[in-house]
Write an enzyme that holds these catalytic residues in place. Structure first.
Site, PDB file in Angstrom:
ATOM      1  N   GLY A  85       8.460   5.442  -5.944  1.00  0.00           N
ATOM      2  CA  GLY A  85       9.082   4.693  -4.858  1.00  0.00           C
ATOM      3  C   GLY A  85       8.778   3.209  -4.923  1.00  0.00           C
ATOM      4  O   GLY A  85       9.465   2.388  -4.323  1.00  0.00           O
TER       5      GLY A  85
ATOM      6  N   ASP B 294       1.649  15.126  -6.762  1.00  0.00           N
ATOM      7  CA  ASP B 294       2.345  13.986  -7.373  1.00  0.00           C
ATOM      8  C   ASP B 294       1.355  12.920  -7.828  1.00  0.00           C
ATOM      9  O   ASP B 294       1.750  11.979  -8.514  1.00  0.00           O
ATOM     10  CB  ASP B 294       3.361  13.383  -6.384  1.00  0.00           C
ATOM     11  CG  ASP B 294       2.736  13.007  -5.052  1.00  0.00           C
ATOM     12  OD1 ASP B 294       2.140  13.893  -4.408  1.00  0.00           O
ATOM     13  OD2 ASP B 294       2.827  11.840  -4.660  1.00  0.00           O
TER      14      ASP B 294
HETATM   15  P1  AMP Z   1       1.345   7.914  -2.520  1.00  0.00           P
HETATM   16  O1  AMP Z   1       0.768   8.607  -1.339  1.00  0.00           O
HETATM   17  O2  AMP Z   1       0.997   6.443  -2.624  1.00  0.00           O
HETATM   18  O3  AMP Z   1       1.076   8.629  -3.802  1.00  0.00           O
HETATM   19  O4  AMP Z   1       2.922   7.907  -2.310  1.00  0.00           O
HETATM   20  C1  AMP Z   1       3.697   9.051  -2.092  1.00  0.00           C
HETATM   21  C2  AMP Z   1       5.151   8.720  -2.320  1.00  0.00           C
HETATM   22  O5  AMP Z   1       5.569   7.658  -1.463  1.00  0.00           O
HETATM   23  C3  AMP Z   1       5.467   8.283  -3.745  1.00  0.00           C
HETATM   24  O6  AMP Z   1       6.726   8.780  -4.076  1.00  0.00           O
HETATM   25  C4  AMP Z   1       5.467   6.789  -3.610  1.00  0.00           C
HETATM   26  O7  AMP Z   1       6.239   6.169  -4.608  1.00  0.00           O
HETATM   27  C5  AMP Z   1       6.071   6.580  -2.226  1.00  0.00           C
HETATM   28  N1  AMP Z   1       5.662   5.310  -1.617  1.00  0.00           N
HETATM   29  C6  AMP Z   1       4.447   4.974  -1.129  1.00  0.00           C
HETATM   30  N2  AMP Z   1       4.440   3.722  -0.649  1.00  0.00           N
HETATM   31  C7  AMP Z   1       5.682   3.219  -0.830  1.00  0.00           C
HETATM   32  C8  AMP Z   1       6.322   1.967  -0.553  1.00  0.00           C
HETATM   33  N3  AMP Z   1       5.680   0.953   0.016  1.00  0.00           N
HETATM   34  N4  AMP Z   1       7.626   1.833  -0.904  1.00  0.00           N
HETATM   35  C9  AMP Z   1       8.290   2.836  -1.480  1.00  0.00           C
HETATM   36  N5  AMP Z   1       7.760   4.032  -1.761  1.00  0.00           N
HETATM   37  C10 AMP Z   1       6.464   4.234  -1.441  1.00  0.00           C
HETATM   38 MG    MG Z   2       1.486   8.656  -5.606  1.00  0.00          MG
END
Ligand code: AMP
Ligand code: MG
Length: 521
Positions: A103, A273
């Protein structure tokens, strides 16, 4: 100036999305989407890792050239770069979350250097098809945390993705740190992280959940061929190769988690993930370092309810995640035995590694019955006495087995009252440990070296990171380089740098970023 060579196998060999650009969407039948980083106002190189630059063949002139910050801030590409975002799913906090994907991460390409392949990936480079309702950006505080901790982990000997650079964007990013209705504008930044592969358990789970066995098969074949430098790579697809590969993923994961337990690292968001198929520490978010020893501690306030991702449960969670991966892979296996064998290999590898670390941490040569109990009793003492895990283990090397006393451990206590209560039991334990050590009669100098190598003195404690963050937010980035410098030699004595090897100061006990972290980054 060097000219980097890219060979982007991920997007050449795996099926891609037919649409390009960041429009948010479900992407089926494809492992990636073509998307460019969104340019930023004023890219400025705030820090870089000279070791990673050297690995990649970037000389000092290249790093210091303005073009470097342009590329690694997302405003330009070197020839051969072809940016993409990867598609994957995942189990988050125990529940299937469907499509997630990169993301806010955008891979720039696979760089070939010195016979090795390194994927370069920007984190915080703007929206992708997988950004859902978010902005694709990252704030400076979380980028500093990812940059410093990835490099610290490497120097600690823990498998991890690396970090090449930290680039300030000159733009503000709005975040509500504790999701409690108090958004604020924070400086933005982009980290370039580096790994042979960013393929995650969730990369396989998504096609499996969609019944896309064709893509699942392709991904497994691709991953084995590109990312696993092993004899089984040359075997034909199917069994036994796939089972051997799964077992390899399992044992690498076991090795990884055993290392986390050795150094007191809590990942904080072990969603599938965020689990690397190469067994690397991946996705540094609300991670933390155990200070006063407590196996039930989690730094992640977003997880405060379920408390799923505690220090002491990481092994069980890793196993649970591997079972999710095994389920995802099961359409490729016509029998469960090889998958079960892989999971069993996880358990046995973890036990072996845990024992190996136990011996090194306690300064013992050969395992004997009772050693596990000796370790368990020490950990219980750390808990009862509210002692700093890192300082207490480190101090053990300074206890003289011929005249054991607790003087060396005095600096590890957080409370005078708990110290007083724990002292008699600690004294007893030190006698028993010393007797065990004397019985083996290992040469003292070698034993001390082994213990110091297993028990780091300098770890990126949350409050140390927060001090570097506070300074950087005020415009003084020197603290990042100073901390990186200390963390480069985590197990050495570094005279004059004692301030980096202290127990958590009182001001940090309840301070955001020090004891409480959220997924907001
Ligand atoms: P994480 O908990 O950081 O591993 O994120 C979980 C999901 O949310 C993943 O698909 C990330 O790419 C997405 N994600 C987290 N923060 C953001 C952001 N600021 N913008 C876009 N996608 C995000
Ligand atoms: Mg992640």
């Amino acid at each position: 100036m060097m000219s980097p060579v890219f060979d982007n196998r991920f997007i050449r060999e795996l099926p891609g999305d037919t649409e390009t650009g960041p429009r948010r969407r479900e992407v089926t039948g494809a492992a990636w989407s073509s998307v460019s980083p969104m340019p930023v106002a004023a890219p400025c190189l705030l820090a870089h890792s000279p070791e990673v630059a050297a690995l990649l063949g970037f000389d000092a002139a290249t790093v210091q050239a303005p073009g470097f910050a342009e590329v690694f801030g997302g405003n330009a590409l070197y020839p051969g770069m072809q940016p993409w975002a990867a598609n994957y799913g995942g189990h988050q906090f125990g529940h299937w979350a469907g499509q997630l994907g990169d993301g806010r991460a955008i891979s720039l390409g696979e760089l070939l250097a010195d016979g090795r392949r390194w994927e370069l990936q920007l984190k915080g480079a703007g929206p992708t098809p997988y950004s859902r309702s978010a902005d694709g950006r990252a704030v400076l505080r979380s980028s500093i945390r990812e940059f410093l901790c990835s490099e610290a982990m490497h120097h600690l000997g823990v498998p991890t993705t690396r970090a090449l650079s930290l680039v300030g964007t000159g733009e503000a990013v709005v975040r509500d740190m504790f999701y409690d209705g108090h958004p604020r504008a924070e400086p933005g930044a982009v980290v370039c992280r580096v790994a042979p592969s960013f393929i995650r358990f969730g990369s396989f789970e998504l096609p499996a959940a969609r019944g896309d066995v064709g893509l699942l098969r392709q991904l497994v074949d691709f991953c084995i061929d590109r990312d696993f430098d092993h004899a089984f790579r040359h075997l034909p697809p199917g069994l036994p190769r796939d089972g051997d590969w799964f077992a390899e993923v399992c044992t690498r994961t076991a090795t990884l988690v055993a290392q986390w337990m050795r150094v007191g690292f809590v990942h904080g968001v072990m969603n599938t993930d965020n689990m690397s198929v190469l067994g690397l520490t991946l996705d540094y978010g609300p991670y933390g370092w155990v200070e006063d020893y407590d196996p039930d501690w989690t730094p992640n306030t977003t997880d405060a309810q379920g408390r799923r991702y505690r220090f002491g449960t990481q092994m069980q969670v890793a196993y649970w995640n591997l079972v999710r991966l095994a389920q995802a892979l099961s359409p490729l296996f016509d029998e469960v035995a090889p998958l079960q064998a892989g999971l069993d290999a996880f358990q046995s590898r973890f036990a072996e590694e845990e024992r190996r670390h136990l011996l090194a941490k306690l300064g013992l040569g050969e395992y004997r019955e009772g050693d596990e109990a000796l370790m368990a009793q020490f950990l219980q003492l750390l808990h009862d006495g509210e002692m700093d895990m890192t300082l207490a283990f480190r101090a053990l090397a300074d206890v003289d087995p011929d005249r054991p006393d607790a003087a060396a451990l005095e600096g590890a206590f957080y409370s005078a009252e708990r110290r007083a209560r724990a002292m008699p039991a600690l004294h007893d334990w030190l006698q028993r440990h010393a007797a065990r050590v004397r019985d083996e009669a290992l040469p003292a100098a070698g034993r001390r070296r082994t213990m110091q190598a297993a028990n780091p003195k300098y770890v990126p404690r949350n409050w140390l990171l927060q001090q570097a963050i506070d300074r950087a937010e005020r415009g003084d980035v020197a603290g990042i380089g100073e901390l990186l410098d200390v963390l480069r030699h985590p197990c050495d004595e570094q005279p004059g740098r004692e301030a980096f090897a202290q127990r958590r100061p009182e001001w940090a006990r309840e301070r955001a970023g020090c004891s409480m972290l959220s997924c907001s980054s």
